[in-house]
Design a protein around this motif. Sequence first.
Motif, PDB file in Angstrom:
ATOM      1  N   LEU A  67      11.109  -2.017  -5.077  1.00  0.00           N
ATOM      2  CA  LEU A  67      11.712  -3.274  -4.641  1.00  0.00           C
ATOM      3  C   LEU A  67      10.886  -4.477  -5.062  1.00  0.00           C
ATOM      4  CD1 LEU A  67      12.660  -2.073  -1.050  1.00  0.00           C
ATOM      5  CD2 LEU A  67      14.194  -2.361  -3.005  1.00  0.00           C
ATOM      6  N   TYR A  68       9.577  -4.259  -5.319  1.00  0.00           N
ATOM      7  CA  TYR A  68       8.685  -5.331  -5.764  1.00  0.00           C
ATOM      8  C   TYR A  68       7.685  -4.756  -6.772  1.00  0.00           C
ATOM      9  CZ  TYR A  68      10.346  -7.927  -1.692  1.00  0.00           C
ATOM     10  OH  TYR A  68      11.120  -8.558  -0.774  1.00  0.00           O
ATOM     11  N   LEU A  69       7.252  -5.615  -7.696  1.00  0.00           N
ATOM     12  CA  LEU A  69       6.159  -5.255  -8.567  1.00  0.00           C
ATOM     13  C   LEU A  69       4.809  -5.462  -7.884  1.00  0.00           C
ATOM     14  CD1 LEU A  69       7.364  -6.754 -11.973  1.00  0.00           C
ATOM     15  CD2 LEU A  69       7.206  -4.331 -11.354  1.00  0.00           C
ATOM     16  N   THR A  70       4.688  -6.585  -7.163  1.00  0.00           N
ATOM     17  CA  THR A  70       3.430  -6.904  -6.489  1.00  0.00           C
ATOM     18  C   THR A  70       3.575  -6.892  -4.979  1.00  0.00           C
ATOM     19  OG1 THR A  70       2.811  -8.268  -8.368  1.00  0.00           O
ATOM     20  CG2 THR A  70       1.566  -8.613  -6.330  1.00  0.00           C
ATOM     21  N   GLY A  71       4.734  -7.179  -4.463  1.00  0.00           N
ATOM     22  CA  GLY A  71       4.973  -7.137  -3.022  1.00  0.00           C
ATOM     23  C   GLY A  71       4.318  -8.293  -2.291  1.00  0.00           C
ATOM     24  N   CYS A  72       3.724  -7.990  -1.137  1.00  0.00           N
ATOM     25  CA  CYS A  72       3.199  -9.042  -0.269  1.00  0.00           C
ATOM     26  C   CYS A  72       1.690  -9.173  -0.339  1.00  0.00           C
ATOM     27  CB  CYS A  72       3.639  -8.804   1.174  1.00  0.00           C
ATOM     28  SG  CYS A  72       3.207  -7.155   1.816  1.00  0.00           S
ATOM     29  N   THR A  93       1.170  -2.710   1.739  1.00  0.00           N
ATOM     30  CA  THR A  93       0.711  -3.333   0.485  1.00  0.00           C
ATOM     31  C   THR A  93       1.099  -2.522  -0.738  1.00  0.00           C
ATOM     32  OG1 THR A  93      -1.426  -2.219   0.706  1.00  0.00           O
ATOM     33  CG2 THR A  93      -1.241  -4.430   1.643  1.00  0.00           C
ATOM     34  N   THR A  94       1.636  -1.308  -0.534  1.00  0.00           N
ATOM     35  CA  THR A  94       1.985  -0.454  -1.677  1.00  0.00           C
ATOM     36  C   THR A  94       3.234  -0.947  -2.379  1.00  0.00           C
ATOM     37  OG1 THR A  94       0.982   1.455  -0.594  1.00  0.00           O
ATOM     38  CG2 THR A  94       2.518   1.890  -2.409  1.00  0.00           C
ATOM     39  N   ASN A  95       4.299  -1.148  -1.595  1.00  0.00           N
ATOM     40  CA  ASN A  95       5.547  -1.590  -2.236  1.00  0.00           C
ATOM     41  C   ASN A  95       6.246  -2.715  -1.486  1.00  0.00           C
ATOM     42  OD1 ASN A  95       6.542  -0.288  -0.008  1.00  0.00           O
ATOM     43  ND2 ASN A  95       7.553   1.364  -1.146  1.00  0.00           N
ATOM     44  N   GLY A  96       5.591  -3.287  -0.451  1.00  0.00           N
ATOM     45  CA  GLY A  96       6.171  -4.423   0.245  1.00  0.00           C
ATOM     46  C   GLY A  96       7.353  -4.077   1.120  1.00  0.00           C
ATOM     47  N   TYR A  97       7.508  -2.801   1.517  1.00  0.00           N
ATOM     48  CA  TYR A  97       8.653  -2.386   2.332  1.00  0.00           C
ATOM     49  C   TYR A  97       8.164  -1.665   3.591  1.00  0.00           C
ATOM     50  CZ  TYR A  97      12.566   0.359   4.079  1.00  0.00           C
ATOM     51  OH  TYR A  97      13.521   0.932   4.883  1.00  0.00           O
ATOM     52  N   THR A  98       8.770  -2.012   4.760  1.00  0.00           N
ATOM     53  CA  THR A  98       8.475  -1.308   6.004  1.00  0.00           C
ATOM     54  C   THR A  98       9.772  -1.154   6.801  1.00  0.00           C
ATOM     55  OG1 THR A  98       6.265  -2.282   6.114  1.00  0.00           O
ATOM     56  CG2 THR A  98       7.123  -1.299   8.140  1.00  0.00           C
ATOM     57  N   TYR A  99       9.977   0.056   7.297  1.00  0.00           N
ATOM     58  CA  TYR A  99      11.120   0.326   8.182  1.00  0.00           C
ATOM     59  C   TYR A  99      10.574   0.518   9.589  1.00  0.00           C
ATOM     60  CZ  TYR A  99      14.970   2.996  10.348  1.00  0.00           C
ATOM     61  OH  TYR A  99      15.960   3.453  11.183  1.00  0.00           O
ATOM     62  N   TYR A 100      10.875  -0.435  10.485  1.00  0.00           N
ATOM     63  CA  TYR A 100      10.446  -0.353  11.881  1.00  0.00           C
ATOM     64  C   TYR A 100      11.501   0.427  12.672  1.00  0.00           C
ATOM     65  CZ  TYR A 100       6.896  -3.820  10.710  1.00  0.00           C
ATOM     66  OH  TYR A 100       5.828  -4.475  10.151  1.00  0.00           O
TER      67      TYR A 100
END
Length: 450
Positions: A33-38, A66-73
């Motif tokens: 979803l991101y190359l660099t993310g957050c 920090t790996t791919n900028g995605y988190t599912y809560y």
Amino acid sequence: MKKLYTFCRITALSTLLFSGSLKSNGQYCITNLYLTGCTNNDYIRSFRTSGGMGDIMNPSTGCSNTTNGYTYYSALSHTTSVGNNVNFSIVNNPFNNENYYFYVDWNADGDFTDAGETITTGTVPAGDSVTGSFPVPPGTTLGTKRMRARFVFNPTTPVTACSQENYGEIEDYNLNIVAPAPPCNSPSNATVSNITGVTADMTWTAVPGAIGYEWAITTSPTPPSSGTGSVTGTAIGTNTLTPNTTYYFHLRTKCSGFNQSSGWVTKTFTTTSAPACTAPSNFKVNDVTTNSVQFSWSPSSTAISYEYAITTTTNPPTTGIPTTQLSASISLLNSATKYYVRVRSICSASTYSGWLLIPIFTHFSTSVNEVNNDYLNIYPSPASDKLTIESAQSADKAIIQLIDVSGRMVMEQGFGTSSTTLDISKLQPGIYILKYLQGPTVSIQRIVKQ
């Protein structure tokens, strides 16, 4: 500068946009979803919802992946029903302006591409927040849906819920759609009775499923935003009203749903004229010692409580000690001192009877009698007609006083050269206080009149 692109990275991005953003078998896109993310501070600072039966509160999330900028809560859910609004707030990081996107997968098919599933988009300055509200559409099936909040920094191509971008963050949450709570009905048969100048009773019929009732008594016909009291029963009473005043009794049902309540039911009533606030009866002093007094009284039919006081002056006090009892005691008084004991009725928050008053004279301590009476000889004891007082020292300009137990002086007489006789034949039988005063010298003794 931050975020420069090379030809190779653009080529890689184009390839990944085609391959990595696709979902398969109804699974949500969560990778590529991101190359660099957050990692460069392009993160969602916090996310929360409100207005539901259960809300989401996720403050200070930061760059959680920090790996791919995605988190599912997956443990955080907003619970609501069809037709209700979902309110949300997204707070931006303090470093960069961001583009935001918000999605809901209404049909739970694993994507956010169907009509109506893009809720809102826009930009939010660094450190600022974006708020919004959206309804749950009619026909939405019950169950768990997926919400997605997305930040993208400086997008160069159209952004979707699954497109690969360079900088930003995605946070997914659950949206639980449940059956609506049953209607919360207003109370019925609300009645105001037993109205006096200061009191009234309120009753109503119980509502099935109610967990309680809110009420308020005001002088305005407009229902309040919230009640001043709550009960689980179906009756209340008040004794703090003002005579000749129109009041409005507001009542509503509290139900088990999230902050669910019925509409207000309002009943108007007017208090009667105030009856005279009558003082207690049979006020009497039961015991007096050297440093205390006990007293009691009978109830007043108009009183809701009482006040009592003790002073050393005849001026009535402005307030007293409140009580609902019919007796009281006061200690730590001075010996051989005249006091005024008082009691009165309280008939409302602002209505009082007059003070009842009994003067008393506290007893004399043994130590005072022993010190000051060495030079006096008083006889007979008890006495019936005549009382003789002899002094072993000069009695020039001395005065003799007799004081009854109420503190009233009943006799005063000058002293002779060394003795004097008092005619006490007309006094009522009882205990009296004899005071011998000569300049700064004071002698005190109890005598008994038969």
